[in-house]
Design a protein around this motif. Structure first.
Motif, short mmCIF file in Angstrom:
data_model
loop_
_atom_site.label_atom_id
_atom_site.label_comp_id
_atom_site.label_asym_id
_atom_site.label_seq_id
_atom_site.Cartn_x
_atom_site.Cartn_y
_atom_site.Cartn_z
N ASP A 139 -18.97 6.84 -2.61
CA ASP A 139 -17.62 7.38 -2.84
C ASP A 139 -16.87 6.58 -3.90
OD1 ASP A 139 -17.98 9.41 -1.05
OD2 ASP A 139 -17.09 8.33 0.64
N ALA A 142 -18.54 7.35 -7.39
CA ALA A 142 -18.28 8.72 -7.82
C ALA A 142 -16.84 8.87 -8.29
CB ALA A 142 -18.55 9.69 -6.67
N GLU A 143 -15.91 8.23 -7.58
CA GLU A 143 -14.50 8.30 -7.97
C GLU A 143 -14.26 7.63 -9.32
OE1 GLU A 143 -10.55 6.10 -6.35
OE2 GLU A 143 -11.54 7.40 -4.89
N ASP A 148 -19.43 14.04 -8.87
CA ASP A 148 -19.61 14.38 -7.46
C ASP A 148 -20.48 13.32 -6.78
OD1 ASP A 148 -21.29 15.99 -5.20
OD2 ASP A 148 -19.31 16.89 -5.52
N SER A 150 -22.83 13.58 -4.77
CA SER A 150 -24.26 13.94 -4.74
C SER A 150 -24.96 13.49 -6.02
CB SER A 150 -24.42 15.45 -4.56
OG SER A 150 -23.82 16.16 -5.64
N THR A 151 -24.22 13.43 -7.14
CA THR A 151 -24.80 12.95 -8.39
C THR A 151 -25.21 11.49 -8.26
OG1 THR A 151 -23.46 14.50 -9.68
CG2 THR A 151 -24.37 12.60 -10.86
#
Length: 333
Positions: A139, A142-143, A148, A150-151
């Protein structure tokens, strides 16, 4: 502060500077000067600014302006990784390896996020208190990268599952491979990875979609079908009531229990609502371990590690049994 360039150290294994990028900086710095100092730690080890440092060397500078950071150890390396991971021109293998190293550093700095942590950015709540856990690596990354989650998971899977031999073939030949193809390559067995990487490097195939592995001789039986995740437990009818109010979910009922203006002391109904909410949250979090992101490592777990997991699970059932026995002993007193 100005620091002699000869005193600045570069960590081994750091990605080399892109010659074209360095030359662009040489042209810019020669015209307008160094607008952004490089960053080093107190031991004069480079944290950020490799291309600027290499440009200064080409300009025959003996000193360069530096920001001296108080970051040390893993924090300094994390800053270095973050600077590299956002650079353009990274190959798919370099990108996934950097993210894997970021995961290792991040979870060393925030061990409470390992094995799931706040993987779904949920807040763990109880009727007594509320706290936000540190973001999971997925998380947080990704942020920061604006992608995303999932990437990030796919890139970590690529870095972990690609064999060193396949990585070397791609890296040594300068083969251009997309992140999608790198992920597909990582899902093959070691020998097939070597075969496919060699075909990509030789230009025999342009993408993994064109790769057709030769059947093994003798042909091996197909792998067993992956086990289905454990079925969700049956939820019994709710034997408690929270008064005249009706709630659409356990979360709403627990939120009402947290009202600072009401009596929060337990009664049988509120205790059961709290336990019910805890069990619901436990099942949601525990389901993660049946996700392919976790099950992919099951074949690599040793008997010693499996025994450790069995013992840890036993402490959960033991603690629950102890609480039930205590509750039963005190009933109808």
């Amino acid at each position: 502060m100005l620091v002699p360039i000869s005193e600045i150290k570069i960590n081994a294994g750091r990605r080399e500077a892109d010659p074209e990028g360095v030359q662009e900086l040489v042209d810019s710095i020669s015209k307008v000067g160094l607008l952004n100092p490089i960053t080093i730690d107190r031991e004069h080890t480079l944290i950020a600014g490799l291309h600027r440092l290499e440009a200064a060397k080409l300009l025959c500078w003996t000193e360069i302006e530096c920001n001296v950071s108080s970051l040390e150890g893993l924090l300094a390396e994390l800053a270095e990784v973050d600077e590299n991971v956002v650079r353009k021109g990274l190959s798919a293998v370099e990108y996934s390896d950097l993210l894997l190293r970021r995961k290792e550093i991040y979870e060393a700095l925030h061990p409470e996020t390992k094995h799931g942590g706040d993987r779904k950015s949920e807040k763990i709540k109880s009727a007594k208190c509320t706290f936000d856990s540190e973001k999971s690596f997925v998380d947080d990354t990704a942020e920061k990268l604006g992608v995303d989650p999932s990437t990030i998971r796919r890139q970590i899977q690529t870095a972990k599952n690609l064999t060193s031999e396949a990585k070397d073939i791609i890296r040594d030949t300068g083969t251009k491979i997309t992140k999608k193809d790198a992920l597909k390559l990582s899902r093959l067995g070691p020998e097939q990875q070597k075969d496919a990487a060699s075909q990509l490097a030789a230009g025999e195939i342009k993408s993994m979609g064109e790769y057709h592995p030769a059947p093994a001789e003798p042909e091996e039986p197909p792998p067993p079908e992956p086990e289905s995740p454990p079925a969700a437990p049956t939820v019994p009818s709710v034997p408690y009531s929270l008064g005249d109010k009706h709630y659409a979910s356990i979360e709403e009922s627990i939120a009402d229990l947290k009202n600072p203006n009401k009596d929060c002391s337990y009664n049988p109904d509120t205790l059961l609502a709290d336990i019910d909410g805890f069990v619901d949250t436990f099942h949601k979090n525990f389901a993660w371990y049946s996700d392919p992101f976790c099950t992919v490592v099951f074949p690599d777990i040793s008997p010693v590690q499996f025994d450790f997991v069995r013992q840890r699970f036993a402490t959960i059932s033991s603690a629950m049994e102890d609480l039930l026995n205590l509750m039963e002993r005190n009933m109808n007193k």
